[in-house]
Design a protein around this motif. Structure first.
Motif, mmCIF file in Angstrom:
data_model
loop_
_atom_site.group_PDB
_atom_site.id
_atom_site.type_symbol
_atom_site.label_atom_id
_atom_site.label_comp_id
_atom_site.label_asym_id
_atom_site.label_seq_id
_atom_site.Cartn_x
_atom_site.Cartn_y
_atom_site.Cartn_z
ATOM 1 N N LEU A 248 -6.820 1.523 -4.372
ATOM 2 C CA LEU A 248 -6.186 2.706 -3.558
ATOM 3 C C LEU A 248 -6.144 1.931 -1.862
ATOM 4 O O LEU A 248 -5.064 2.070 -1.385
ATOM 5 C CB LEU A 248 -6.975 3.858 -3.133
ATOM 6 N N ILE A 252 -2.308 1.904 -0.750
ATOM 7 C CA ILE A 252 -1.742 2.701 0.329
ATOM 8 C C ILE A 252 -1.171 2.210 1.504
ATOM 9 O O ILE A 252 -0.148 2.784 1.701
ATOM 10 C CB ILE A 252 -2.978 3.513 0.839
ATOM 11 N N VAL A 256 2.576 3.256 2.147
ATOM 12 C CA VAL A 256 2.998 3.707 3.801
ATOM 13 C C VAL A 256 4.227 2.734 4.453
ATOM 14 O O VAL A 256 4.977 3.300 5.094
ATOM 15 C CB VAL A 256 1.555 3.598 4.721
#
Length: 272
Positions: A248, A252, A256
């Motif tokens: 993660l 992430i 983004v």
């Protein structure tokens, strides 16, 4: 099928096979964490959450998890700041001196981990840093610096100097030029460096094993001890949590960035 498609298809298939070979052995630990047996037998015969319950109720596991997360955050922030300053310093050197200095800073990832651990352990004996959080933090910062230096140096090479010169002509000082012009451009590289530094500290086991004490044990060291000393199946739950957390943390920022790129492309399309 056109020529680019005929070339891309085999490459994508080969990339998928390579990714599967690299990831599949790691994913085996996930079903093992849900086994109802006190063993690592595979395939799983019965399913249970008992090892996750044991992980979150055992002070040894929770304490080591908190220690690892705390050290990883400190290392991520400190290594990112120092690595960014080092990248700026290398940029200001002559080419041959910069190359030599960069190779020297890359030594922590070139030297075998066990050699680095023995060297650090020997120095810390003289400095009384063995078994201290400060000792582990300093060692992990040393190991993480190259992973910050690489993306930040790459981002600096792509920095257009005319932007900073234009800001200077308009009256911006050095701090304003860095914060308002250079930092937004370098931010993806700096963020990447922080993520790699954080994960490097979170996963590191060799140096942390040498520097451990009865009151200081990181999660990877606790996992290693649970296999070599008592064969605790909770290691499968710990491995799964560490795998998910590391994945993660890496994915992430990339997700983004993709969302921002698509929004920017969409706004550009609307403007045209």
């Amino acid at each position: 099928m056109n020529e680019p498609t005929r070339i891309r298809l085999p490459i994508r298939l080969w990339a998928a096979v390579a990714a599967l070979l690299l990831v599949a052995p790691t994913l085996v630990v996930i079903p093992l964490s849900f086994s109802d047996r006190r063993s690592f037998a595979f395939p799983i015969e019965g399913w249970s959450l008992q090892w996750y319950e044991h992980f979150f109720t055992d002070q040894r596991w929770l304490g080591s998890l908190g220690t690892s997360l705390g050290i990883a955050v400190i290392v991520g922030v400190a290594a990112t700041a120092l690595g960014t300053l080092a990248a700026y310093g290398l940029k200001g050197l002559r080419a041959r001196f910069a190359a030599t200095a960069q190779i020297a800073m890359m030594l922590p990832i070139l030297v075998p981990g066990i050699v680095a651990a023995i060297a650090i352990f020997g120095m810390y004996l003289r400095w009384n840093l063995n078994g201290s959080i400060l000792g582990v933090v300093l060692a992990h910062i040393t190991l993480a610096l190259p992973f910050v230096l690489i993306p930040v140096s790459t981002a600096l090479r792509g920095l257009d100097e005319t932007h900073a010169r234009a800001a200077a002509v308009l009256g911006a000082g050095p701090v304003a030029r860095f914060l308002q012009v250079e930092l937004p451009i370098l931010l993806p590289g700096i963020a990447t460096g922080f993520v790699f530094a954080f994960v490097t500290s979170l996963d590191e086991v060799v140096v942390a094993y040498f520097l451990q004490s009865p009151t200081l044990r990181t999660l990877p060291v606790q996992m290693y001890s649970s296999v070599t000393v008592e064969t605790d199946p909770s290691i499968a739950a710990a491995s799964t949590l560490l795998l998910v957390l590391s994945t993660l943390i890496i994915l992430i920022p990339r997700l983004v960035q993709l969302v921002q790129e698509r929004r920017a492309a969409h706004r550009q399309g609307d403007a045209e």
